[in-house]
Design a protein around this motif. Structure first.
Motif, PDB file in Angstrom:
ATOM      1  N   ALA A 119       0.806  -1.196   0.050  1.00 12.75           N
ATOM      2  CA  ALA A 119       0.145   0.086  -0.115  1.00 12.75           C
ATOM      3  C   ALA A 119       0.834   1.238   0.056  1.00 12.75           C
ATOM      4  N   VAL A 120       1.698   1.293   0.933  1.00 10.87           N
ATOM      5  CA  VAL A 120       2.828   2.408   0.954  1.00 10.87           C
ATOM      6  C   VAL A 120       3.533   2.450  -0.300  1.00 10.87           C
ATOM      7  N   ALA A 121       3.894   1.372  -0.779  1.00  5.81           N
ATOM      8  CA  ALA A 121       4.713   1.454  -2.365  1.00  5.81           C
ATOM      9  C   ALA A 121       3.664   1.928  -3.423  1.00  5.81           C
ATOM     10  N   ILE A 173       3.195   5.786  -2.899  1.00  9.45           N
ATOM     11  CA  ILE A 173       4.608   6.709  -3.504  1.00  9.45           C
ATOM     12  C   ILE A 173       4.527   6.533  -5.036  1.00  9.45           C
ATOM     13  N   LEU A 174       4.035   5.504  -5.482  1.00 10.99           N
ATOM     14  CA  LEU A 174       4.001   5.057  -7.149  1.00 10.99           C
ATOM     15  C   LEU A 174       3.012   6.396  -7.567  1.00 10.99           C
ATOM     16  N   VAL A 175       1.908   6.524  -6.885  1.00  6.26           N
ATOM     17  CA  VAL A 175       0.793   7.302  -7.175  1.00  6.26           C
ATOM     18  C   VAL A 175       1.049   8.858  -7.019  1.00  6.26           C
ATOM     19  N   LEU A 176       1.703   9.160  -6.019  1.00  7.87           N
ATOM     20  CA  LEU A 176       2.291  10.517  -5.735  1.00  7.87           C
ATOM     21  C   LEU A 176       3.249  10.888  -6.917  1.00  7.87           C
ATOM     22  N   PHE A 177       4.335   9.944  -7.338  1.00 17.29           N
ATOM     23  CA  PHE A 177       5.184  10.247  -8.204  1.00 17.29           C
ATOM     24  C   PHE A 177       4.781  10.517  -9.680  1.00 17.29           C
ATOM     25  N   VAL A 183       4.656  13.902 -11.768  1.00 19.14           N
ATOM     26  CA  VAL A 183       5.229  13.910 -13.116  1.00 19.14           C
ATOM     27  C   VAL A 183       4.004  14.321 -14.136  1.00 19.14           C
ATOM     28  N   LEU A 184       2.773  14.179 -13.751  1.00 15.90           N
ATOM     29  CA  LEU A 184       1.794  14.454 -14.772  1.00 15.90           C
ATOM     30  C   LEU A 184       1.402  16.178 -14.457  1.00 15.90           C
ATOM     31  N   VAL A 185       1.553  16.691 -13.219  1.00 13.21           N
ATOM     32  CA  VAL A 185       1.551  18.081 -12.999  1.00 13.21           C
ATOM     33  C   VAL A 185       2.535  18.837 -13.869  1.00 13.21           C
ATOM     34  N   ARG A 186       3.774  18.378 -13.742  1.00 11.06           N
ATOM     35  CA  ARG A 186       4.807  18.709 -14.535  1.00 11.06           C
ATOM     36  C   ARG A 186       4.592  18.559 -15.892  1.00 11.06           C
ATOM     37  N   ALA A 187       4.249  17.590 -16.281  1.00 12.95           N
ATOM     38  CA  ALA A 187       3.942  17.454 -17.799  1.00 12.95           C
ATOM     39  C   ALA A 187       2.889  18.476 -18.424  1.00 12.95           C
ATOM     40  N   SER A 188       1.739  18.609 -17.584  1.00  9.03           N
ATOM     41  CA  SER A 188       0.745  19.536 -17.926  1.00  9.03           C
ATOM     42  C   SER A 188       1.272  20.917 -18.140  1.00  9.03           C
TER      43      SER A 188
END
Length: 134
Positions: free
Chosen positions: A12-14, A17-21, A25-30
Motif C-alpha cells: 500500500a505504501v509503495a 508513493i507510485l501514485v504520488l510520483f 510527473v503529470l502536473v509537471r507534464a501539464s
C-alpha cells in the motif's frame, strides 16, 4: 500482525508513493504542455507575420522587376542608335583611309590625267600661236 499484513502495508505504501510520483510527473507534464501551447501560439503568430512580410517583399520585387524591364526596353533603342553610330563612324574611317590611299598613291590614272593635261596645254599653245600668226 502477520507477515501478510506487513506485506499489504508495504504494498500500500509503495502504491501510494507510485501514485504520488505519477501525480507529480503529470502536473509537471501539464505545465510543460501549457508552455508548449503558448510557445506554439507565439511561433504561429510570428510565422504569419513573416509570411505576410515575405509576400509584401515578393510583390515589391515583382513591381521593381517590371519597372526595370520597362526601363531597359526604353534604353534598347539608345543602344541600337549607338551601335549604328559606331558602324557609321567605322564606314567613314574606311572611306577616309581609301581616299588617303588614292591621294598618296596616285597610280596609273594620275599619270594619264597629267599626260592628257600636257597634251591639252600643248594644243592650246599651238592654237594661240596660229591665231597670233594670222
Amino acid at each position: 500482525m502477520t507477515g501478510g499484513g506487513i506485506a499489504a502495508i508495504i504494498a500500500a505504501v509503495a502504491l501510494l508513493i507510485l501514485v504520488l510520483f505519477i501525480g507529480v510527473v503529470l502536473v509537471r507534464a501539464s505545465k510543460i504542455l501549457v508552455e508548449i501551447n503558448r510557445s506554439l501560439a507565439v511561433v504561429t503568430k510570428d510565422v504569419d507575420l513573416l509570411s505576410k512580410e515575405a509576400e509584401d517583399i515578393m510583390a515589391n520585387a515583382n513591381n521593381l522587376l517590371e519597372d526595370v524591364n520597362g526601363k531597359v526596353a526604353t534604353l534598347d533603342p539608345v543602344f541600337q542608335a549607338m551601335a549604328d553610330l559606331g558602324q557609321s563612324t567605322s564606314d567613314l574611317n574606311e572611306a577616309t583611309r581609301n581616299l588617303t590611299n588614292k591621294i598618296t598613291n596616285p597610280g596609273k590614272k594620275t599619270g594619264k590625267v597629267s599626260t592628257a593635261l600636257k597634251v591639252g596645254k600643248g594644243a592650246v599653245n599651238m592654237y594661240r600661236e596660229r591665231k597670233n600668226k594670222a
